[in-house]
Write an enzyme that holds these catalytic residues in place. Structure first.
Site: not given
Ligand code: 8OZ
Length: 367
Positions: A25, A238
Site C-alpha cells: 500500500t 487489524n
Molecule cells: C499497510 C497500510 C495500509 C494497508 C495490508 C493492505 O496490510 C494492507 C495495508 C498495509 O494488507
C-alpha cells in the site's frame, strides 16, 4: 534442484523467476485513480517473476484508507491499463490484489458517510490512514455494522465484477484475492471478529463460506488458473484473532485444493513483523502438506521477512515462490541485486504512504 532465479508456472502464469513483489500500500492514488507515476513505479520493478499490485478496492464500500486505488470506475481501470501496458512492455507479469477492508474503514470514506460493514458489529482496535491537508494522519476506525445475509451475494458479485474488469479492461494477467491481514474475508474467517449465528458464522465451514464463495465466483469470472489468494493464519494485523487457526486454515486450503488456482500466498507470522508469535503458534509445513494431499496444484507462495538465504532455503524445501515486500520498494532491481549478492538500498519510511515521486520512483537501480 530449483533456485530462486529459475522459471516457474503458476496456473496459467508463466513466470521468469520465483521472486514476487508483494502487495504494498502506497496511498498515492487520489480519487482511487492510479497517477501517471504508477506505470513507472511498477515497470521499474518488472524483473520480478510476478508483480502483485497494492491492495485495490473492489467498491467504494471496500475502501478504508485515503488515496488507495480502486477497480470500480472507468478512470480507475484506465489508470491501471497504463500500468499493465508499461509492465508488459518490460516483459513483466502483473496481477491486481482485490480488496474489501470490511470494518477497517472510516465513515468519511464510505458511501453516504455510512458505517463500514463487517461480519459482526465489533470495532477493530486499529487505525486507518486519512489524509488531512496533504498530511497522512492515523485515525481510529469507525464502529461497523453487521452485514445482513441478504447483502452478501452482492459483495461476492462485486469481487467477480472487479476481477473481470481487471483482466478484460485493465489488462491484468490475473488477480489475487486479499483474504489476509484482518480485512473483510479474514474478519469472516476468524472467531474474534465473526460472531454471526447464520450460515456465515459459528462453525469453521460457516466462517469459511464467504471466502470460498468469493474465490469460486472470481475463478468463474477470470479462470481459476489466473486467480491467487492471500491468507495470514495468525497475523494480529487489524485486531484479528482466531481461537484455533490450524484446523480453520487446513479446512480452507483443502477446499481451495478443489479449484485449479494459480497460487496460494501465505503470510507467515505477523504481517511486516516477527515470523514467529509466541502465543500464536502455527505449522505452515503441515498447511502446505494438507493442501498437496488434497490434490492442490497451485504454486505455493511464502512471504514475510525473507532475505536471500531464507528464500533460497524455502525454494529448496519446495515452496514455489517467495514474495518480498519492503525490499522491493527501495530496490527496483531487487532480482538482479539478489542474484549478484549486491547491497540493498535502505528504505525511507517517511515516504512509504502518500506523497509523490520521492521514495516511490526515485530509488536507484544498479548502474
Ligand atoms: C499497510 C497500510 C495500509 C494497508 C495490508 C493492505 O496490510 C494492507 C495495508 C498495509 O494488507
Amino acid at each position: 534442484m530449483s533456485t530462486l532465479f529459475d522459471p516457474v508456472q503458476a496456473g496459467d502464469l508463466k513466470l521468469a523467476n520465483r521472486i514476487v513483489m508483494a502487495p504494498l500500500t502506497r496511498n498515492r492514488s487520489p480519487n482511487a485513480i492510479p497517477t501517471a507515476l504508477a506505470p513507472t513505479y511498477y515497470a521499474q520493478r518488472a524483473s520480478a517473476g510476478l508483480l502483485i499490485t497494492e491492495a485495490t478496492a473492489i467498491s467504494q464500500q471496500g475502501q478504508g484508507y485515503a488515496d488507495v486505488p480502486g477497480l470500480y470506475g472507468t478512470e480507475q481501470l484506465d489508470g491501471w491499463k497504463k500500468v499493465t501496458d508499461a509492465v508488459h512492455a518490460q516483459g513483466g507479469k502483473i496481477v491486481v490484489q482485490l480488496w474489501h477492508v470490511g470494518r477497517v474503514s472510516h465513515t468519511s470514506l464510505q458511501p453516504g458517510n455510512g458505517q463500514p460493514v463487517a461480519p459482526s458489529a465489533i470495532t477493530a482496535k486499529t487505525k486507518t490512514v486519512l489524509i488531512h491537508d496533504g498530511v497522512p494522519t492515523f485515525t481510529e476506525t469507525s464502529e461497523p455494522r453487521a452485514l445482513d445475509a441478504g447483502e452478501i451475494p452482492g459483495i461476492v458479485h462485486g469481487f467477480a465484477t472487479a476481477a473481470r474488469n481487471a483482466v478484460e479492461t485493465a489488462g491484468f494477467d490475473g488477480v489475487e484475492i486479499h483474504g489476509a491481514n484482518g480485512y473483510l474475508l479474514d474478519q469472516f474467517l476468524k472467531d474474534g471478529s465473526n460472531q454471526r449465528s447464520d450460515d456465515y458464522g459459528g462453525s469453521i465451514e460457516n466462517r469459511a463460506r464467504f471466502l470460498l464463495e468469493i474465490t469460486r465466483a472470481v475463478a468463474d469470472a477470470v479462470g481459476a488458473r489466473r486467480t491467487g489468494i492471500r491468507l495470514s493464519p495468525v497475523t494480529p494485523a487489524n485486531d484479528v484473532h482466531d481461537s484455533n487457526p490450524q484446523p480453520l486454515f487446513t479446512y480452507v486450503v483443502k477446499e481451495l485444493a478443489k479449484l485449479d488456482l494459480a497460487y496460494i500466498h501465505i503470510i507467515e507470522g505477523a504481517t511486516g513483523g516477527p515470523r514467529e508469535i509466541a502465543d500464536r503458534p502455527f505449522d505452515y509445513e503441515a498447511l502446505k502438506a494438507a493442501y498437496r494431499e488434497a490434490g492442490g496444484k497451485a504454486a505455493w507462495m511464502v512471504n514475510n521477512g525473507y532475505d536471500r538465504p531464507l528464500a533460497e532455503e524455502a525454494v529448496k524445501e519446495g515452496d514455489d515462490l517467495v514474495a518480498f515486500g519492503k525490499p522491493f520498494i527501495s530496490n527496483p532491481d531487487l532480482v538482479r541485486r539478489l542474484r549478484e549478492h549486491a547491497p540493498l538500498n535502505e528504505l525511507d519510511k517517511a515516504t512509504l504512504y502518500g506523497g509523490g515521486a520521492k521514495g516511490y520512483t526515485d530509488y536507484p537501480a544498479l548502474a
